[in-house]
Design an enzyme around this catalytic site. Structure first.
Site, PDB file in Angstrom:
ATOM      1  N   HIS A  96     -10.279  -0.237  -0.295  1.00 26.13           N
ATOM      2  CA  HIS A  96     -10.382   0.906   0.611  1.00 26.13           C
ATOM      3  C   HIS A  96     -11.844   0.955   1.045  1.00 26.13           C
ATOM      4  CE1 HIS A  96      -9.726   5.322   1.651  1.00 26.13           C
ATOM      5  NE2 HIS A  96     -11.043   5.246   1.582  1.00 26.13           N
ATOM      6  N   ASP A 156      -8.324   2.735  -4.437  1.00 27.77           N
ATOM      7  CA  ASP A 156      -7.853   3.288  -3.164  1.00 27.77           C
ATOM      8  C   ASP A 156      -7.946   4.800  -3.111  1.00 27.77           C
ATOM      9  OD1 ASP A 156      -6.678   2.702  -0.539  1.00 27.77           O
ATOM     10  OD2 ASP A 156      -5.144   4.049  -1.274  1.00 27.77           O
ATOM     11  N   HIS A 193       2.641  14.314   0.940  1.00 30.24           N
ATOM     12  CA  HIS A 193       2.083  15.592   0.491  1.00 30.24           C
ATOM     13  C   HIS A 193       3.140  16.666   0.673  1.00 30.24           C
ATOM     14  CE1 HIS A 193      -1.982  14.064   0.012  1.00 30.24           C
ATOM     15  NE2 HIS A 193      -1.912  13.509   1.215  1.00 30.24           N
ATOM     16  N   LEU A 252       2.849   6.570  -4.854  1.00 31.87           N
ATOM     17  CA  LEU A 252       4.063   7.145  -5.437  1.00 31.87           C
ATOM     18  C   LEU A 252       3.799   8.479  -6.131  1.00 31.87           C
ATOM     19  CD1 LEU A 252       5.938   4.040  -6.902  1.00 31.87           C
ATOM     20  CD2 LEU A 252       6.471   5.338  -4.838  1.00 31.87           C
ATOM     21  N   ARG A 253       2.537   8.821  -6.363  1.00 32.80           N
ATOM     22  CA  ARG A 253       2.134  10.119  -6.939  1.00 32.80           C
ATOM     23  C   ARG A 253       2.640  10.340  -8.361  1.00 32.80           C
ATOM     24  NH1 ARG A 253      -1.587  10.456  -3.035  1.00 32.80           N
ATOM     25  NH2 ARG A 253      -0.825  11.227  -1.024  1.00 32.80           N
ATOM     26  N   ASN A 267      -6.648   8.917   6.501  1.00 33.54           N
ATOM     27  CA  ASN A 267      -7.932   8.264   6.244  1.00 33.54           C
ATOM     28  C   ASN A 267      -7.716   6.772   5.996  1.00 33.54           C
ATOM     29  OD1 ASN A 267     -10.649   7.926   5.767  1.00 33.54           O
ATOM     30  ND2 ASN A 267     -10.554   8.601   3.647  1.00 33.54           N
ATOM     31  N   HIS A 304      -5.709  -0.845   5.121  1.00 34.50           N
ATOM     32  CA  HIS A 304      -5.674   0.025   6.300  1.00 34.50           C
ATOM     33  C   HIS A 304      -6.874  -0.126   7.245  1.00 34.50           C
ATOM     34  CE1 HIS A 304      -8.260   2.372   3.721  1.00 34.50           C
ATOM     35  NE2 HIS A 304      -7.298   3.032   3.110  1.00 34.50           N
ATOM     36  N   HIS A 349       0.826  -1.211   0.000  1.00 37.17           N
ATOM     37  CA  HIS A 349       0.000   0.000   0.000  1.00 37.17           C
ATOM     38  C   HIS A 349       0.858   1.259   0.000  1.00 37.17           C
ATOM     39  CE1 HIS A 349      -4.071   1.680   1.607  1.00 37.17           C
ATOM     40  NE2 HIS A 349      -3.500   2.518   0.760  1.00 37.17           N
ATOM     41  N   ASP A 379       0.541   2.523   3.822  1.00 36.28           N
ATOM     42  CA  ASP A 379      -0.307   3.571   3.241  1.00 36.28           C
ATOM     43  C   ASP A 379       0.497   4.863   3.127  1.00 36.28           C
ATOM     44  OD1 ASP A 379      -2.403   4.937   2.130  1.00 36.28           O
ATOM     45  OD2 ASP A 379      -3.615   5.055   3.956  1.00 36.28           O
TER      46      ASP A 379
END
Length: 428
Positions: free
Chosen positions: A182, A155, A312, A66-67, A281, A235, A63, A308
């Site tokens: 999720h 997710d 950011h 990597l954006r 979350n 999660h 989980h 997870d």
């Protein structure tokens, strides 16, 4: 390339053995595991002295965000891969909520090709269940499977259309794919940002109840039971999710579940003011939920420890909890938090840690990994249980520094990560 790891305590979950031994690796494969192997006789090109530390199968994180593509100011494959190797991970599973969404073979191929160029970590890209993650139309699941995708997930949200989700599960069965769920009933969230408890009330923050997660956990288990899908619950954060997994397994449902370090090591009581580094979350829950998650891991109801990892920017997380995005980073702290909060207090054994961070994830995905034995691929994490350190986000290799554990003293540290028989990281 011949690599020799000396003076390690080798943990192999496949046969539940733990022994002092050296490991000889040749051309990416484990060739020998013996009490003593001489470097000169083995003609080793490189020697890593484990110094009495544990040699565990390379960690596998089911989980990770990597954006990449599209959100690379938060993280990219290279920086995420660097964070992974420093955290002891040899394989990571990347979630599809990128821009564009990973909902087609082209995006799957992009991530795979890019990962091969910029990191030694094995990166497995997840495909989204629906196009654009809009919950309206199924993605090209079969096409993604042909491109090498072995998992599906929405997710960041749940597919609220149960009929559509059931169709996806049926295709996943046919394509031998795992569904990573999720669990969040979006209709019950109502703008919640923290767990619905006294802490949120005292801060004047809208809450997220346990039912938001539990209702979808129950639904997804029932859909997996009907379709025969291989379901993995991401999660998990509530005490009732643990009990539902326990009951589902007893009923023969093909379900596994993960718990993240922040959910088993921290409760909502520890939220320190209006700090968005405590916003994730699902949210941090009550002490009773934390204790239930720990029991679930101890009793092997909960199969996996995943991070997870959700990086950011500093600017995004500098906002109030009300406005900031959900998510924290975890690749570089997961092993230490697991050892500190579960193994050191006797909740888990070192063997269980290896099972939940490597062996079980490999089984869930059907990978030829998660073991240390002759003939196996040489993905190995060297973990020194005696080392203590203080978590400092400024030293993270991830672009994301967003963690609620900054300044926390922890025990246990990854000192080397071996991937395909090569040293991807070794602490000087």
């Amino acid at each position: 390339m011949t690599l020799l790891i000396k003076n390690g305590i080798v943990i192999n979950p496949a046969d539940r053995s733990e022994k002092e031994a050296d490991i000889l690796i040749r051309d990416g494969v484990i060739e020998k595991i013996e009490r003593t192997i001489e470097a000169k006789a083995a003609k080793a090109d490189q020697v890593v002295d484990a110094g009495g530390a544990y040699c565990m199968p390379g960690f596998i994180d089911l989980h990770v965000h990597l954006r990449d593509p599209g959100l690379t100011y938060k993280e990219d494959i290279a920086s995420g891969g660097a964070a992974a190797v420093h955290g002891g991970f040899s394989t990571i599973v990347a979630m599809p909520n990128t821009k564009p969404v990973a909902d087609c073979p082209e995006v799957i191929a992009y991530v795979q090709n890019r990962a091969a160029e910029v990191t030694k970590v094995h990166v497995l890209q997840v495909g989204s269940v629906t196009k654009g993650m809009r919950g309206e139309e199924l993605s090209d699941i079969r096409g993604m499977a042909k491109a090498g995708c072995i998992c599906l997930s929405e997710d960041g949200k749940s597919v609220m259309n149960s009929d559509l989700y059931r169709d996806a599960m049926r295709i996943a069965v046919e394509e031998n794919m795992t569904v990573l769920a999720h669990c969040e009933d979006i209709n019950l969230v109502h703008g919640g940002v923290l767990n619905a408890d006294e802490k949120a009330a005292s801060m004047g923050m809208p809450g997220i109840s346990n039912a938001v997660e539990d209702i979808i956990v129950a639904r997804d288990i029932l859909l997996a039971k009907e379709t025969g899908a291989r379901l993995h619950l991401c999660h998990c954060s509530t005490k009732d999710s643990v009990e539902m997994v326990r009951l589902a397994k007893a009923d023969g449902v093909r379900v596994t579940a993960e718990v993240c370090p922040h959910h088993f090591s921290m409760s909502s009581e520890e939220i320190d003011g209006d700090d968005a580094n405590f916003k994730m979350n699902p949210p941090l829950r009550t002490r009773k939920d934390v204790e239930a998650l720990q029991r679930g891991l101890s009793e092997d109801v909960m199969d996996v420890i995943s991070t997870d990892h959700a990086p950011h920017s500093a600017e995004e997380k500098a906002q109030s909890i009300r406005k900031a995005p959900f998510g924290i980073v975890g690749l570089e702290t997961a092993a230490a938090l697991t050892y500190t909060h579960l193994v050191k207090p006797g909740i888990l054994t070192m063997m269980q840690m290896a099972e939940k961070m490597s062996y079980n994830p490999a089984k869930i995905l059907g990978l030829n990994k998660g073991v240390i034995e002759v003939g196996a691929p040489a993905d190995i994490t060297v973990f020194d249980a005696e080392k203590e350190w203080v978590i400092d986000p400024e030293k993270f290799f991830s672009k994301g520094k967003n963690t609620p554990f900054a300044g926390k003293k922890v025990a246990g540290k990854v000192v080397a990560t071996i991937i395909d028989g090569e040293v991807a990281f070794c602490e000087a």
